[in-house]
Scaffold this motif. Structure first.
Motif, PDB file in Angstrom:
ATOM      1  N   ILE A  25      -8.738 -56.007 -23.495  1.00  0.00           N
ATOM      2  CA  ILE A  25      -8.167 -57.329 -23.258  1.00  0.00           C
ATOM      3  C   ILE A  25      -6.806 -57.347 -23.940  1.00  0.00           C
ATOM      4  O   ILE A  25      -6.460 -56.411 -24.662  1.00  0.00           O
ATOM      5  CB  ILE A  25      -9.070 -58.457 -23.802  1.00  0.00           C
ATOM      6  N   TYR A  26      -6.053 -58.420 -23.739  1.00  0.00           N
ATOM      7  CA  TYR A  26      -4.699 -58.496 -24.284  1.00  0.00           C
ATOM      8  C   TYR A  26      -4.461 -59.840 -24.948  1.00  0.00           C
ATOM      9  O   TYR A  26      -4.889 -60.880 -24.449  1.00  0.00           O
ATOM     10  CB  TYR A  26      -3.660 -58.288 -23.166  1.00  0.00           C
ATOM     11  N   ALA A  27      -3.774 -59.772 -26.084  1.00  0.00           N
ATOM     12  CA  ALA A  27      -3.302 -60.963 -26.786  1.00  0.00           C
ATOM     13  C   ALA A  27      -1.783 -60.823 -26.876  1.00  0.00           C
ATOM     14  O   ALA A  27      -1.221 -59.807 -26.450  1.00  0.00           O
ATOM     15  CB  ALA A  27      -3.920 -61.039 -28.172  1.00  0.00           C
ATOM     16  N   LEU A  28      -1.132 -61.820 -27.414  1.00  0.00           N
ATOM     17  CA  LEU A  28       0.303 -61.730 -27.671  1.00  0.00           C
ATOM     18  C   LEU A  28       0.508 -61.609 -29.175  1.00  0.00           C
ATOM     19  O   LEU A  28      -0.155 -62.303 -29.951  1.00  0.00           O
ATOM     20  CB  LEU A  28       1.030 -62.971 -27.135  1.00  0.00           C
ATOM     21  N   ALA A  29       1.402 -60.714 -29.572  1.00  0.00           N
ATOM     22  CA  ALA A  29       1.641 -60.498 -31.000  1.00  0.00           C
ATOM     23  C   ALA A  29       3.123 -60.255 -31.249  1.00  0.00           C
ATOM     24  O   ALA A  29       3.850 -59.810 -30.366  1.00  0.00           O
ATOM     25  CB  ALA A  29       0.822 -59.316 -31.497  1.00  0.00           C
ATOM     26  N   ASP A  30       3.527 -60.571 -32.483  1.00  0.00           N
ATOM     27  CA  ASP A  30       4.872 -60.216 -32.936  1.00  0.00           C
ATOM     28  C   ASP A  30       4.709 -59.486 -34.268  1.00  0.00           C
ATOM     29  O   ASP A  30       3.593 -59.112 -34.643  1.00  0.00           O
ATOM     30  CB  ASP A  30       5.783 -61.451 -33.034  1.00  0.00           C
ATOM     31  N   ALA A  31       5.798 -59.295 -34.998  1.00  0.00           N
ATOM     32  CA  ALA A  31       5.741 -58.531 -36.242  1.00  0.00           C
ATOM     33  C   ALA A  31       4.846 -59.193 -37.290  1.00  0.00           C
ATOM     34  O   ALA A  31       4.356 -58.530 -38.203  1.00  0.00           O
ATOM     35  CB  ALA A  31       7.159 -58.363 -36.802  1.00  0.00           C
ATOM     36  N   LYS A  51      -2.178 -56.767 -19.290  1.00  0.00           N
ATOM     37  CA  LYS A  51      -0.894 -56.893 -19.980  1.00  0.00           C
ATOM     38  C   LYS A  51       0.021 -57.838 -19.206  1.00  0.00           C
ATOM     39  O   LYS A  51       0.705 -58.677 -19.792  1.00  0.00           O
ATOM     40  CB  LYS A  51      -0.263 -55.494 -20.092  1.00  0.00           C
ATOM     41  N   GLU A  52      -0.011 -57.724 -17.879  1.00  0.00           N
ATOM     42  CA  GLU A  52       0.867 -58.559 -17.038  1.00  0.00           C
ATOM     43  C   GLU A  52       0.526 -60.050 -17.168  1.00  0.00           C
ATOM     44  O   GLU A  52       1.417 -60.888 -17.234  1.00  0.00           O
ATOM     45  CB  GLU A  52       0.771 -58.128 -15.568  1.00  0.00           C
ATOM     46  N   GLN A  53      -0.781 -60.358 -17.226  1.00  0.00           N
ATOM     47  CA  GLN A  53      -1.179 -61.755 -17.391  1.00  0.00           C
ATOM     48  C   GLN A  53      -0.684 -62.297 -18.730  1.00  0.00           C
ATOM     49  O   GLN A  53      -0.153 -63.407 -18.801  1.00  0.00           O
ATOM     50  CB  GLN A  53      -2.702 -61.899 -17.308  1.00  0.00           C
ATOM     51  N   ALA A  54      -0.854 -61.519 -19.787  1.00  0.00           N
ATOM     52  CA  ALA A  54      -0.383 -61.952 -21.112  1.00  0.00           C
ATOM     53  C   ALA A  54       1.124 -62.157 -21.094  1.00  0.00           C
ATOM     54  O   ALA A  54       1.636 -63.147 -21.626  1.00  0.00           O
ATOM     55  CB  ALA A  54      -0.781 -60.922 -22.167  1.00  0.00           C
ATOM     56  N   GLU A  55       1.838 -61.241 -20.445  1.00  0.00           N
ATOM     57  CA  GLU A  55       3.300 -61.326 -20.423  1.00  0.00           C
ATOM     58  C   GLU A  55       3.803 -62.517 -19.618  1.00  0.00           C
ATOM     59  O   GLU A  55       4.920 -62.976 -19.835  1.00  0.00           O
ATOM     60  CB  GLU A  55       3.890 -60.017 -19.905  1.00  0.00           C
ATOM     61  N   HIS A  56       2.990 -63.048 -18.696  1.00  0.00           N
ATOM     62  CA  HIS A  56       3.389 -64.256 -17.964  1.00  0.00           C
ATOM     63  C   HIS A  56       3.582 -65.440 -18.911  1.00  0.00           C
ATOM     64  O   HIS A  56       4.279 -66.387 -18.589  1.00  0.00           O
ATOM     65  CB  HIS A  56       2.347 -64.621 -16.898  1.00  0.00           C
ATOM     66  N   TRP A  57       2.948 -65.372 -20.059  1.00  0.00           N
ATOM     67  CA  TRP A  57       3.041 -66.459 -21.034  1.00  0.00           C
ATOM     68  C   TRP A  57       4.298 -66.377 -21.884  1.00  0.00           C
ATOM     69  O   TRP A  57       4.607 -67.311 -22.613  1.00  0.00           O
ATOM     70  CB  TRP A  57       1.803 -66.423 -21.931  1.00  0.00           C
ATOM     71  N   LEU A  58       4.982 -65.253 -21.828  1.00  0.00           N
ATOM     72  CA  LEU A  58       6.183 -65.091 -22.656  1.00  0.00           C
ATOM     73  C   LEU A  58       7.310 -65.966 -22.124  1.00  0.00           C
ATOM     74  O   LEU A  58       7.648 -65.927 -20.956  1.00  0.00           O
ATOM     75  CB  LEU A  58       6.615 -63.622 -22.684  1.00  0.00           C
ATOM     76  N   ASN A  59       7.849 -66.775 -23.000  1.00  0.00           N
ATOM     77  CA  ASN A  59       9.000 -67.623 -22.670  1.00  0.00           C
ATOM     78  C   ASN A  59       9.789 -67.843 -23.956  1.00  0.00           C
ATOM     79  O   ASN A  59       9.512 -67.212 -24.969  1.00  0.00           O
ATOM     80  CB  ASN A  59       8.539 -68.944 -22.023  1.00  0.00           C
ATOM     81  N   VAL A  90     -11.461 -68.765 -29.342  1.00  0.00           N
ATOM     82  CA  VAL A  90     -10.789 -67.914 -28.362  1.00  0.00           C
ATOM     83  C   VAL A  90     -10.522 -68.741 -27.122  1.00  0.00           C
ATOM     84  O   VAL A  90     -11.421 -69.397 -26.596  1.00  0.00           O
ATOM     85  CB  VAL A  90     -11.678 -66.698 -27.997  1.00  0.00           C
ATOM     86  N   GLY A  91      -9.277 -68.721 -26.669  1.00  0.00           N
ATOM     87  CA  GLY A  91      -8.902 -69.344 -25.394  1.00  0.00           C
ATOM     88  C   GLY A  91      -8.956 -68.236 -24.351  1.00  0.00           C
ATOM     89  O   GLY A  91      -8.131 -67.315 -24.365  1.00  0.00           O
ATOM     90  N   VAL A  92      -9.954 -68.296 -23.479  1.00  0.00           N
ATOM     91  CA  VAL A  92     -10.200 -67.191 -22.556  1.00  0.00           C
ATOM     92  C   VAL A  92      -9.370 -67.344 -21.283  1.00  0.00           C
ATOM     93  O   VAL A  92      -9.599 -68.241 -20.480  1.00  0.00           O
ATOM     94  CB  VAL A  92     -11.702 -67.073 -22.231  1.00  0.00           C
ATOM     95  N   CYS A  93      -8.391 -66.467 -21.134  1.00  0.00           N
ATOM     96  CA  CYS A  93      -7.537 -66.376 -19.948  1.00  0.00           C
ATOM     97  C   CYS A  93      -6.901 -67.716 -19.559  1.00  0.00           C
ATOM     98  O   CYS A  93      -7.072 -68.194 -18.437  1.00  0.00           O
ATOM     99  CB  CYS A  93      -8.320 -65.803 -18.765  1.00  0.00           C
ATOM    100  N   PRO A  94      -6.124 -68.322 -20.468  1.00  0.00           N
ATOM    101  CA  PRO A  94      -5.480 -69.577 -20.098  1.00  0.00           C
ATOM    102  C   PRO A  94      -4.510 -69.389 -18.928  1.00  0.00           C
ATOM    103  O   PRO A  94      -3.848 -68.357 -18.827  1.00  0.00           O
ATOM    104  CB  PRO A  94      -4.729 -70.007 -21.351  1.00  0.00           C
ATOM    105  N   ASN A  95      -4.468 -70.397 -18.059  1.00  0.00           N
ATOM    106  CA  ASN A  95      -3.494 -70.355 -16.970  1.00  0.00           C
ATOM    107  C   ASN A  95      -2.134 -70.765 -17.528  1.00  0.00           C
ATOM    108  O   ASN A  95      -1.994 -71.014 -18.736  1.00  0.00           O
ATOM    109  CB  ASN A  95      -3.948 -71.193 -15.773  1.00  0.00           C
TER     110      ASN A  95
END
Length: 113
Positions: A25-31, A51-59, A90-95
């Motif tokens: 599965i994928y989460a979003l992380a920074d340093a 990874k693509e679904q997680a990256e859709h959340w990047l803004n 855990v927020g499972v696969c938020p849209n």
């Protein structure tokens, strides 16, 4: 149909199935660590199936974050117990609107065992 257009329950069931089938599965992380979203006094870690679904959340709001792969073994044996101890959810696969099923790490761990 677009994954994010599926009902929350369907996205949730797909995530449970994927982890049971040993998929990452994928989460979003920074340093500084993973993206945790505080909602109504609770700390929620959003996760996705790809990874693509997680990256859709990047803004702009999440600048500096990137998708972090978590193997199913690590998710079940390390992440969920640690999050349960810390009372995280855990927020499972938020849209893209942030709608999803949110469960305690302990509850999710029980579903996966």
């Amino acid at each position: 149909m677009n994954f994010f257009g599926l009902p929350s329950q369907t996205r949730y069931e797909q995530a449970i199935s994927a982890v049971k089938q040993n998929q990452s599965i994928y989460a979003l992380a920074d340093a500084e660590g993973c993206l945790i979203i505080p909602i109504s006094g609770e700390n929620i870690l959003p996760i996705w199936l790809t990874k693509e679904q997680a990256e859709h959340w990047l803004n702009e709001e999440y600048e500096g974050f990137e998708a972090l792969e978590i193997t199913s073994d690590a998710w079940i044996s390390k992440w969920l117990p640690g999050m349960a101890n810390d009372q995280y959810k855990v927020g499972v696969c938020p849209n893209l609107a942030g709608e999803c099923i949110t469960v305690s790490a302990a509850e999710l761990s029980g579903e996966l065992s």
